[in-house]
Enzyme design. Structure first.
Site, PDB file in Angstrom:
ATOM      1  CG  HIS A  40     -11.506 -17.177 -24.041  1.00 39.75           C
ATOM      2  ND1 HIS A  40     -10.604 -16.311 -24.836  1.00 39.75           N
ATOM      3  CD2 HIS A  40     -10.877 -18.259 -23.969  1.00 39.75           C
ATOM      4  CE1 HIS A  40      -9.466 -17.007 -25.101  1.00 39.75           C
ATOM      5  NE2 HIS A  40      -9.711 -18.450 -24.377  1.00 39.75           N
ATOM      6  CD  GLN A  85      -8.728 -15.267 -30.356  1.00 37.94           C
ATOM      7  OE1 GLN A  85      -9.288 -15.548 -29.264  1.00 37.94           O
ATOM      8  NE2 GLN A  85      -8.018 -16.257 -31.083  1.00 37.94           N
ATOM      9  CD  GLU A 131      -6.662 -23.580 -28.880  1.00 35.80           C
ATOM     10  OE1 GLU A 131      -6.220 -22.290 -28.647  1.00 35.80           O
ATOM     11  OE2 GLU A 131      -7.939 -24.318 -28.876  1.00 35.80           O
ATOM     12  CG  HIS A 165      -7.697 -21.502 -20.734  1.00 31.55           C
ATOM     13  ND1 HIS A 165      -6.390 -21.156 -20.978  1.00 31.55           N
ATOM     14  CD2 HIS A 165      -8.552 -21.068 -21.523  1.00 31.55           C
ATOM     15  CE1 HIS A 165      -6.474 -20.691 -22.279  1.00 31.55           C
ATOM     16  NE2 HIS A 165      -7.632 -20.639 -22.680  1.00 31.55           N
ATOM     17  CG  HIS A 219      -4.694 -19.092 -25.909  1.00 29.48           C
ATOM     18  ND1 HIS A 219      -4.755 -18.257 -25.051  1.00 29.48           N
ATOM     19  CD2 HIS A 219      -5.992 -19.587 -26.106  1.00 29.48           C
ATOM     20  CE1 HIS A 219      -6.244 -18.259 -24.522  1.00 29.48           C
ATOM     21  NE2 HIS A 219      -6.571 -19.134 -25.289  1.00 29.48           N
ATOM     22  CG  ASP A 266     -10.791 -22.593 -24.180  1.00 25.47           C
ATOM     23  OD1 ASP A 266     -10.438 -21.297 -23.849  1.00 25.47           O
ATOM     24  OD2 ASP A 266     -10.320 -23.275 -25.269  1.00 25.47           O
TER      25      ASP A 266
END
Ligand code: FE2
Length: 426
Positions: free
Chosen positions: A61, A154, A215, A59, A212, A311
């Site tokens: 970005h 997102q 969260e 995971h 996701h 992340d």
């Protein structure tokens, strides 16, 4: 046996085997055993240190990494200011700058023995610059690093105008995993609808899913329940991942006693992101403060495949990090209080074999027939590797040495004491 290309002798393996040799030919492991006969073009003496398969980050970005300070710093350090800041940065992005930062991050990764990364890529900007950039990076790094991309809305696939169309275009361009963010949709009902929509899209196209999910510190954020149910309904067992699942930390224990078997039966896989969860969750709490990470040991006890991911590194959400999956696993170990003997080894698996299963990496591992991808660590076993966040002395890809780091040592100048310390157990 005919002559090997490479022989790494006298190494310990994560499964507990000690003082074995690993023989490599044509980029693959051909034999593992004690005192293997025969010679090789190149022989390395592992000196009783740990040879592990490469670290895998399930995971990440990569479109935001190393952008710290652009266009400004996150003053509060919160998740919501991070999302707002990313919104400010997006219009300023260029393909060239995205590629340059991602390639620099991949250099860091290789130096840490991290050779496979699943990265989410934000598809909400209709220009899809980040998709273009990361597909180019994926092509460039392919000889030395497996980069798997997730089309990530997102701002919410239903909440953000045009996001579903953008997401389909990203998949058409070659992005291979369907992402989502149900807890960020406007309502619980929209969140559940987004899970159904995105799982159906993945099933239609034969793709994996990684959302996701939940969260949040809201104990009533229960989209994981829908994700597990849709996984079963659509026959996606083993191909769906719930990332974060932080609301599980705060859920009612009675409800969790129903949820854990549901997750296990669905074949849903889980990624916790300890560095990010421990810093971003529970920001509304005074004291006591919750930890925010999902219930890792309990999920593992139910047979769920759980990985630790990083992340973020130096981006709007997180100012720290250095592509070090041992740092990630060490934080996971502490936050989940996984200091039992098997639990510590489970933490090492959570940054190696477990995420490799999530990505579906072929021929990963230390066994005959697998790719000759491995890392020599300055540690004798997985627990010591975690304790020391051990130096990656040497990294091989397909049997070729692609990175070396000098051992971590210190020179002492003390009367009657040895000249050198290296922190290894005696
Ligand atoms: Fe994430």
């Amino acid at each position: 046996m005919s002559q090997a290309d490479l022989m790494v002798r006298h190494v310990n393996l994560p499964d507990g085997r000690t003082d074995v040799d690993v023989a490599v030919r044509d980029g693959r492991i051909v034999e593992i055993g004690a005192a293997l006969p025969g010679t090789a073009h190149e022989t390395v003496d592992g000196q009783g240190l740990l040879l592990a398969p490469p670290f895998v980050d399930a995971h990440f970005h990569m479109d935001s990494t190393l952008s710290l300070g652009l266009p400004r710093l996150n003053q509060s350090g919160t998740l919501l200011e991070g999302i707002a800041l990313w919104g400010e940065l997006k219009p300023l992005l260029t393909v060239e700058a995205l590629v340059e930062r991602a390639l620099r991050y991949c250099d860091w990764a290789v130096a840490r023995g991290l050779l496979a990364i699943r990265s989410h890529v934000d598809i909400c900007d209709p220009r899809l610059l980040a998709v273009q950039a990361l597909l180019e990076v994926k092509r460039q790094v392919a000889p030395y690093l497996d980069l798997q991309l997730v089309a990530f809305p997102q701002d919410g696939v239903l909440r953000s105008p045009g996001a579903l169309d953008n997401l389909r275009r990203a998949l058409d361009m070659g992005v291979e995993v369907v992402g989502g963010i149900p807890h960020f949709e406007r309502t619980m009902a929209d969140g559940a609808a987004s899970v159904t929509l995105l799982c159906e899209l993945a099933a239609e196209r034969g793709l994996r899913v990684d959302m996701h999910c939940d969260e949040s510190d809201d104990p009533l954020s229960r989209h994981v329940e829908t994700l597990a149910a849709e996984t079963v309904r659509l026959g996606l067992q083993g191909r769906v991942t719930g990332s974060h699942l932080t609301s599980m930390h705060s859920m009612d224990n009675y409800y969790v006693s129903k949820l854990l078997p549901l997750i296990a039966q669905s074949g849903l896989q889980v990624v916790a992101n300890p560095l990010i969860n421990i810093t971003l969750q529970a920001r509304h709490d005074t004291y006591p403060k919750r930890r925010g990470m999902t219930r890792v040991p309990e999920l593992m006890a139910h047979g769920v495949n759980v990985a630790f991911g990083s992340d973020c590194v130096m981006d709007p959400w997180y100012p720290m990090g250095s592509a070090d999956l041992l740092e990630v696993a060490s934080m996971g170990l502490h936050v989940a209080q996984m200091t039992g003997q098997q639990a510590m080894r489970d933490c090492f698996d959570a940054v190696t074999v477990n995420p490799a299963r999530i990505l579906g990496l072929a021929d990963y591992g230390l066994a005959p027939g697998c790719h000759a991808d491995f890392v020599l660590l300055q540690a004798r076993d997985p627990v010591e590797a975690l304790r020391l966040r051990a130096t990656r002395l040497a990294v091989w890809r397909r049997g070729r040495l692609i990175c070396e780091t000098p051992p971590a040592t210190a020179r002492l100048n003390l009367p009657g004491r040895p000249a050198e310390v290296n922190w290894l157990r005696a």
